[in-house]
Design an enzyme around this catalytic site. Sequence first.
Site, PDB file in Angstrom:
ATOM      1  N   HIS A 132     -10.635   8.975   5.348  1.00  0.00           N
ATOM      2  CA  HIS A 132      -9.388   8.361   4.868  1.00  0.00           C
ATOM      3  C   HIS A 132      -8.809   9.119   3.687  1.00  0.00           C
ATOM      4  O   HIS A 132      -7.597   9.175   3.509  1.00  0.00           O
ATOM      5  CB  HIS A 132      -9.634   6.911   4.453  1.00  0.00           C
ATOM      6  CG  HIS A 132     -10.051   6.060   5.594  1.00  0.00           C
ATOM      7  ND1 HIS A 132      -9.149   5.505   6.468  1.00  0.00           N
ATOM      8  CD2 HIS A 132     -11.280   5.698   6.042  1.00  0.00           C
ATOM      9  CE1 HIS A 132      -9.813   4.824   7.402  1.00  0.00           C
ATOM     10  NE2 HIS A 132     -11.104   4.926   7.165  1.00  0.00           N
ATOM     11  N   ALA A 154     -11.909  -4.018   6.058  1.00  0.00           N
ATOM     12  CA  ALA A 154     -11.047  -3.989   4.876  1.00  0.00           C
ATOM     13  C   ALA A 154      -9.569  -3.841   5.231  1.00  0.00           C
ATOM     14  O   ALA A 154      -8.746  -3.573   4.365  1.00  0.00           O
ATOM     15  CB  ALA A 154     -11.480  -2.848   3.964  1.00  0.00           C
ATOM     16  N   HIS A 192     -14.214  -2.049  15.218  1.00  0.00           N
ATOM     17  CA  HIS A 192     -13.541  -3.231  14.664  1.00  0.00           C
ATOM     18  C   HIS A 192     -13.408  -4.251  15.799  1.00  0.00           C
ATOM     19  O   HIS A 192     -12.297  -4.664  16.150  1.00  0.00           O
ATOM     20  CB  HIS A 192     -12.193  -2.862  14.042  1.00  0.00           C
ATOM     21  CG  HIS A 192     -12.336  -2.142  12.721  1.00  0.00           C
ATOM     22  ND1 HIS A 192     -12.453  -2.802  11.522  1.00  0.00           N
ATOM     23  CD2 HIS A 192     -12.450  -0.822  12.432  1.00  0.00           C
ATOM     24  CE1 HIS A 192     -12.594  -1.920  10.542  1.00  0.00           C
ATOM     25  NE2 HIS A 192     -12.607  -0.707  11.059  1.00  0.00           N
ATOM     26  N   ASN A 252     -20.967  -1.400  11.533  1.00  0.00           N
ATOM     27  CA  ASN A 252     -19.984  -1.947  10.588  1.00  0.00           C
ATOM     28  C   ASN A 252     -18.747  -2.415  11.343  1.00  0.00           C
ATOM     29  O   ASN A 252     -18.191  -1.667  12.142  1.00  0.00           O
ATOM     30  CB  ASN A 252     -19.615  -0.903   9.531  1.00  0.00           C
ATOM     31  CG  ASN A 252     -20.780  -0.621   8.603  1.00  0.00           C
ATOM     32  OD1 ASN A 252     -21.369   0.449   8.635  1.00  0.00           O
ATOM     33  ND2 ASN A 252     -21.160  -1.593   7.815  1.00  0.00           N
ATOM     34  N   ASP A 263     -24.656   6.270   3.753  1.00  0.00           N
ATOM     35  CA  ASP A 263     -24.627   6.253   2.287  1.00  0.00           C
ATOM     36  C   ASP A 263     -25.718   5.346   1.723  1.00  0.00           C
ATOM     37  O   ASP A 263     -25.831   5.189   0.505  1.00  0.00           O
ATOM     38  CB  ASP A 263     -23.236   5.806   1.773  1.00  0.00           C
ATOM     39  CG  ASP A 263     -22.830   4.423   2.263  1.00  0.00           C
ATOM     40  OD1 ASP A 263     -23.575   3.828   3.075  1.00  0.00           O
ATOM     41  OD2 ASP A 263     -21.766   3.934   1.844  1.00  0.00           O
ATOM     42  N   ASP A 300     -16.287   8.305   6.257  1.00  0.00           N
ATOM     43  CA  ASP A 300     -15.358   7.164   6.126  1.00  0.00           C
ATOM     44  C   ASP A 300     -14.862   7.119   4.668  1.00  0.00           C
ATOM     45  O   ASP A 300     -14.555   6.052   4.145  1.00  0.00           O
ATOM     46  CB  ASP A 300     -16.049   5.851   6.514  1.00  0.00           C
ATOM     47  CG  ASP A 300     -15.075   4.711   6.793  1.00  0.00           C
ATOM     48  OD1 ASP A 300     -13.901   4.988   7.107  1.00  0.00           O
ATOM     49  OD2 ASP A 300     -15.476   3.539   6.673  1.00  0.00           O
TER      50      ASP A 300
END
Length: 381
Positions: A63, A137, A192, A216, A244, A270
Site C-alpha cells: 500500500h 481496515a 476479505h 487475515n 511480521d 501489506d
Amino acid sequence: MADLLVRGARLLLAPIEEGDCLVRGGHIAALGQVPPSTIPPNCPVLDAAGRYLAPGFIDMHVHGGGGADFMDAKPEAIRTITAFHAAHGTTTLLAAIIPAPMDRMRQAMAAVAEVTEPGIAGLYLEGPFVSRAKKGAFNPRWLRSPSVRTFRKLVEGHQNLVKVVTFAPERPKADQLLANILAIGALPAIGHTAATYEQAMDALAHGARHFTHLGNAMSDLHHREPGAVGAALDSDAYVELICDGIHLHPAFVRLIAEVKGYERMCLITDAIAAAGLPDGEFALGDLPIFVHQGIARLSNGTLAGSTLTMNRAVKNFMKFTGCSLPEAVRCATLNPARLLGIDERKGSLGVGKDADLVIFDNDFNVHYTILDGKIVYARED
Ligand code: FE
C-alpha cells in the site's frame, strides 16, 4: 545501460552456489566464473565480499511506505514508495488500491499507469467487491456488491495493468465477477471473505488461484466448517503471508508451510505509509490509523496493514518455519514471479534474466539493490 560486475557473492536461486555476476544492458550476462574477455573495459566492480546475491524481492501486496500511499495518486508518492522498498531489497511490487469512491480509485490507478516506474509490475485491486463482515481496515462505505458493470468501469483503460483482484466468492454474482477478472487476464484472489469451504473451493474450481493475506480478514479453519483457510490448505492455490509476527502467529506460519510446502507461499509486506517512519498517527484511505511499536491499528484495534519490509519478512519466515535460506528466498522471489507469470525474466538468477538483484548479509541487512542493472540503493557504511 550501465555495465556492472558483482564479485565474490554467495548466489541464491541460481544454478551455482557462488561466484561473480556480470550485468550488461539490464540483464545478467554471465554468472559464476565470468571469463575476463567478456568483461567490458572500465566495468564498475561491486565487491559482494561473501554476502548473498539473490534475485530482487517481489512484493505482490504493497500500500505504501516512507510516508506515502498509492492512494495519494501522486508521482512523488509512487517514487517514495518504490525507493523505500528498494532500500529493503524489493525490485518488483504491485501497487495495492483499496476500496474508495470510484473516482479516487481510478485516480490512484491512473497515477501508477502514468509514472512508468520500472519496479512496479502492476496493480493489486484489494476490493471493492469484498465482504462487509471481513472488511478489515477498509471503510465499509466504499465496499460494493459484485457487479460486472462496475468492475468494467473501474478497470477501463487499465486492464493490462491490473494483475490481481481480491473478491469475496460468497457474495451474489461473484461468479460473473470472477469470469470478468479472468477475462482481463488478472488473477482472482479470494480475500476479505466470509466464504464457506465449499464456496471457496468452487471459486478455485472456476479459476481463482490465490488467497489474499491468508488468515487475515477471512473465514477461519473450523473443524466442522474449514472456511477459506481450509480451502487454501486443501488446494494447490497460492497464498500470501504477512510474516511480521503480529498478523500471523509463528506456529500458524509453520503449520501452513508444513501443509503447502515452499512452492505456493508468497511473502508480502501489506506495508502502509507508516512503514519506515516513527510511531504516530497516519491514514489508510480515509480512516485514521495509529501506529504503536510498529503495529498499525484502527481506533477500534483492528490491524490496518503492516510496517513490515521484505528483508524482515524473509528473516522472520526462516525463523518461524526453520526452513533453509533458499526456501525462504524463493517465497519472496520465484513463487510470486510464477504466480504473476513473470518468472521467465524475474524471480531467479540466470543468464539472460533481468538484472534485478539484492545483496544482503547474514542478518538480512540489505547492502545493495540493483534494478534493471542500475544500483538503486547502496547502504552507507
Ligand atoms: Fe492490504
